[in-house]
Design a protein around this motif. Structure first.
Motif, PDB file in Angstrom:
ATOM      1  N   ARG A   3       0.323 -21.136   4.342  1.00  0.00           N
ATOM      2  CA  ARG A   3      -0.379 -20.821   2.869  1.00  0.00           C
ATOM      3  C   ARG A   3      -0.273 -21.571   1.886  1.00  0.00           C
ATOM      4  O   ARG A   3       0.931 -22.243   1.670  1.00  0.00           O
ATOM      5  CB  ARG A   3       0.283 -19.494   2.457  1.00  0.00           C
ATOM      6  CG  ARG A   3      -0.386 -19.066   1.182  1.00  0.00           C
ATOM      7  CD  ARG A   3       0.250 -17.542   0.572  1.00  0.00           C
ATOM      8  NE  ARG A   3      -0.390 -16.977  -0.353  1.00  0.00           N
ATOM      9  CZ  ARG A   3      -0.406 -17.334  -1.682  1.00  0.00           C
ATOM     10  NH1 ARG A   3       0.372 -18.084  -1.919  1.00  0.00           N
ATOM     11  NH2 ARG A   3      -1.110 -16.670  -2.549  1.00  0.00           N
ATOM     12  N   SER A 209       7.543 -11.968   7.862  1.00  0.00           N
ATOM     13  CA  SER A 209       6.688 -12.833   7.341  1.00  0.00           C
ATOM     14  C   SER A 209       6.506 -12.758   5.929  1.00  0.00           C
ATOM     15  O   SER A 209       6.441 -11.838   5.390  1.00  0.00           O
ATOM     16  CB  SER A 209       5.108 -12.430   7.976  1.00  0.00           C
ATOM     17  OG  SER A 209       4.092 -13.342   7.522  1.00  0.00           O
ATOM     18  N   ILE A 211       3.706 -14.248   4.634  1.00  0.00           N
ATOM     19  CA  ILE A 211       2.352 -14.761   4.674  1.00  0.00           C
ATOM     20  C   ILE A 211       1.507 -13.746   5.252  1.00  0.00           C
ATOM     21  O   ILE A 211       1.521 -13.189   6.505  1.00  0.00           O
ATOM     22  CB  ILE A 211       1.833 -16.043   5.183  1.00  0.00           C
ATOM     23  CG1 ILE A 211       2.717 -17.233   4.511  1.00  0.00           C
ATOM     24  CG2 ILE A 211       0.493 -16.175   4.829  1.00  0.00           C
ATOM     25  CD1 ILE A 211       2.618 -18.438   5.059  1.00  0.00           C
ATOM     26  N   HIS A 212       0.401 -13.085   4.564  1.00  0.00           N
ATOM     27  CA  HIS A 212      -0.658 -12.095   5.357  1.00  0.00           C
ATOM     28  C   HIS A 212      -1.506 -12.821   6.197  1.00  0.00           C
ATOM     29  O   HIS A 212      -2.010 -13.969   5.832  1.00  0.00           O
ATOM     30  CB  HIS A 212      -1.275 -11.323   4.123  1.00  0.00           C
ATOM     31  CG  HIS A 212      -2.147 -10.086   4.849  1.00  0.00           C
ATOM     32  ND1 HIS A 212      -3.259 -10.201   5.484  1.00  0.00           N
ATOM     33  CD2 HIS A 212      -1.894  -8.894   5.039  1.00  0.00           C
ATOM     34  CE1 HIS A 212      -3.636  -9.182   5.817  1.00  0.00           C
ATOM     35  NE2 HIS A 212      -2.737  -8.025   5.456  1.00  0.00           N
ATOM     36  N   LYS A 213      -1.916 -12.390   7.263  1.00  0.00           N
ATOM     37  CA  LYS A 213      -2.615 -13.077   8.363  1.00  0.00           C
ATOM     38  C   LYS A 213      -3.964 -13.316   7.755  1.00  0.00           C
ATOM     39  O   LYS A 213      -4.533 -14.424   7.920  1.00  0.00           O
ATOM     40  CB  LYS A 213      -2.756 -12.263   9.540  1.00  0.00           C
ATOM     41  CG  LYS A 213      -1.646 -12.016  10.340  1.00  0.00           C
ATOM     42  CD  LYS A 213      -1.674 -11.414  11.555  1.00  0.00           C
ATOM     43  CE  LYS A 213      -0.605 -11.342  12.446  1.00  0.00           C
ATOM     44  NZ  LYS A 213      -0.820 -10.394  13.681  1.00  0.00           N
ATOM     45  N   LYS A 214      -4.433 -12.724   6.670  1.00  0.00           N
ATOM     46  CA  LYS A 214      -5.646 -12.935   6.121  1.00  0.00           C
ATOM     47  C   LYS A 214      -5.927 -13.464   4.837  1.00  0.00           C
ATOM     48  O   LYS A 214      -6.597 -13.577   3.976  1.00  0.00           O
ATOM     49  CB  LYS A 214      -6.654 -11.634   6.313  1.00  0.00           C
ATOM     50  CG  LYS A 214      -6.914 -10.995   7.534  1.00  0.00           C
ATOM     51  CD  LYS A 214      -7.709  -9.657   7.379  1.00  0.00           C
ATOM     52  CE  LYS A 214      -8.014  -9.265   8.948  1.00  0.00           C
ATOM     53  NZ  LYS A 214      -8.893  -7.885   8.564  1.00  0.00           N
ATOM     54  N   ASP A 215      -4.581 -14.054   4.493  1.00  0.00           N
ATOM     55  CA  ASP A 215      -4.628 -14.545   3.207  1.00  0.00           C
ATOM     56  C   ASP A 215      -5.294 -15.950   2.949  1.00  0.00           C
ATOM     57  O   ASP A 215      -5.215 -16.915   3.781  1.00  0.00           O
ATOM     58  CB  ASP A 215      -3.027 -15.264   2.892  1.00  0.00           C
ATOM     59  CG  ASP A 215      -2.688 -15.614   1.702  1.00  0.00           C
ATOM     60  OD1 ASP A 215      -3.663 -16.272   0.951  1.00  0.00           O
ATOM     61  OD2 ASP A 215      -1.628 -15.404   1.240  1.00  0.00           O
ATOM     62  N   SER A 218      -4.109 -19.597   3.105  1.00  0.00           N
ATOM     63  CA  SER A 218      -3.241 -19.881   4.068  1.00  0.00           C
ATOM     64  C   SER A 218      -3.953 -20.885   5.055  1.00  0.00           C
ATOM     65  O   SER A 218      -5.269 -20.856   5.128  1.00  0.00           O
ATOM     66  CB  SER A 218      -2.545 -18.752   5.066  1.00  0.00           C
ATOM     67  OG  SER A 218      -3.812 -17.770   5.380  1.00  0.00           O
TER      68      SER A 218
END
Length: 352
Positions: A3, A209, A211-215, A218
């Motif tokens: 990210r 985590s 960080i969100h996977k769809k950030d 990122s």
């Protein structure tokens, strides 16, 4: 996935490089374990200290780092001990390897394991690592003491490796196919992500985590495992290079026009910058003048999931450059170009 926001880089775990720095580390103390524990418990923060020896603690842990001005790297104080002796030393924070290594002076406080000795590569040097078990590993944080029992560490027995590369590292990568990593062991293996603050000199280990996977800010990571065994590196696609040569030429290279893709690997255990031999040959192969020129710096352009571009530029103070064949790949004709970014880039960055 990584990210990016306001010159900050945060990332989840993969397994990076064994490219290393740099600077002789200072060995702090050698005394009994009982004396060590008495000293800690008498410290001003002891009454507020949590002894994290179980698998149940779910809070993040913030550990102070020491900046090493010669190498431009950051180091963490580590203590290994048995019931009789206690040895403390600084290990270079290394997002480029999965293991905790230790100087040969810790041999007396460690025991044999089932893991055989191995030859490991550090930059362009190779040296023997003896894999041993420390009865106790202790890390001192802010209002917390993290103690873990029976930790596998790599003892660096080659003085050549220590002199040329530092050779003593604390690896932040979660996985290795052959031996337990530092993160799989410390705190019972509960920490799966981290933050490094280069501006405020601390390492924060986190149980989940960040960080969100769809950030959209990122960076998607590229899987290197199809190209060779035990390749879990943090690798990010590079869209563009800006190269400054000693002959005065500044070159802008679109990586889409090269024969292979270019991947950037992030490594806090390296001082300078390394180009894979395949990349350097393609950049200079048709231009004899470049063979006689030295690369004085580079800027890499990376793209987030949200299609935003971020540039990382080296600092002149810690710039060193080398290029050699990486011993990772099964097929030399079928692998991406690699650029390893060391601390010459992180001194310009607030956070990873």
């Amino acid at each position: 996935m990584l990210r990016h926001k306001r010159r900050k880089i945060k990332f989840l775990f993969g397994v990076l490089l064994l490219f290393k720095p740099v600077e002789c580390l200072i060995f702090l103390s050698v005394f009994s374990r009982s004396g060590f524990l008495s000293l800690i418990k008498s410290s001003p923060f002891a009454s507020n200290t949590l002894w994290n020896t179980s698998l149940l603690v779910k809070d993040s842990v913030k550990l102070p780092l020491r900046f090493l001005p010669v190498s431009g790297c950051w180091a963490l104080k580590v203590t290994l001990s048995d019931e009789e002796r206690n040895i403390s030393y600084y290990a270079v924070l290394d997002s480029g390897s999965p293991f905790l290594t230790a100087p040969s002076t810790t041999m007396d406080v460690t025991t044999e394991t089932r893991y055989p000795s191995t030859e490991e590569q550090y930059g362009e040097s190779t040296g023997e690592i003896e894999w041993r078990k420390a009865p106790y590993l202790t890390l001192l944080g802010n209002s917390i003491i993290v103690e873990t029992e029976n930790v596998v560490v790599g003892i660096v027995t080659s003085q050549k490796v220590v002199e040329q590369s530092g050779g003593i590292f604390l690896g932040l990568l979660e996985v290795d196919d052959n031996r337990p990593s530092f993160l799989e062991q410390v705190g019972g293996g509960q920490y799966s992500s981290f933050t490094v603050s280069f501006a405020q000199n601390y390492l924060q280990l986190r149980p989940g985590s960040v960080i969100h996977k769809k950030d959209p800010d990122s960076f998607p990571l590229v899987d290197l495992k199809p190209f060779g065994p035990d390749l879990h590196h943090f690798a990010i696609d590079c869209q563009k290079l800006k190269l400054a040569w000693s002959n005065g030429e500044t070159e802008i290279v679109s990586t889409a026009k090269l024969k292979r893709s270019v991947l950037v690997v992030l490594d806090t255990g390296l001082t300078g910058c390394i180009f894979s031999e395949s990349l350097y040959r393609e950049l200079t192969g048709d231009n004899p003048g470049k063979h006689r020129s030295t690369l004085l710096g580079t800027t890499v352009s990376l793209q987030t999931q949200g299609k935003r571009t971020m540039e990382l530029t080296n600092s002149k103070q810690y710039w060193t450059f080398s290029s050699f064949r990486l011993p990772w790949f099964l097929d030399e004709s079928n692998h991406p170009h690699i650029i390893a970014l060391g601390c010459t880039f992180w001194t310009n960055t607030k956070e990873m």
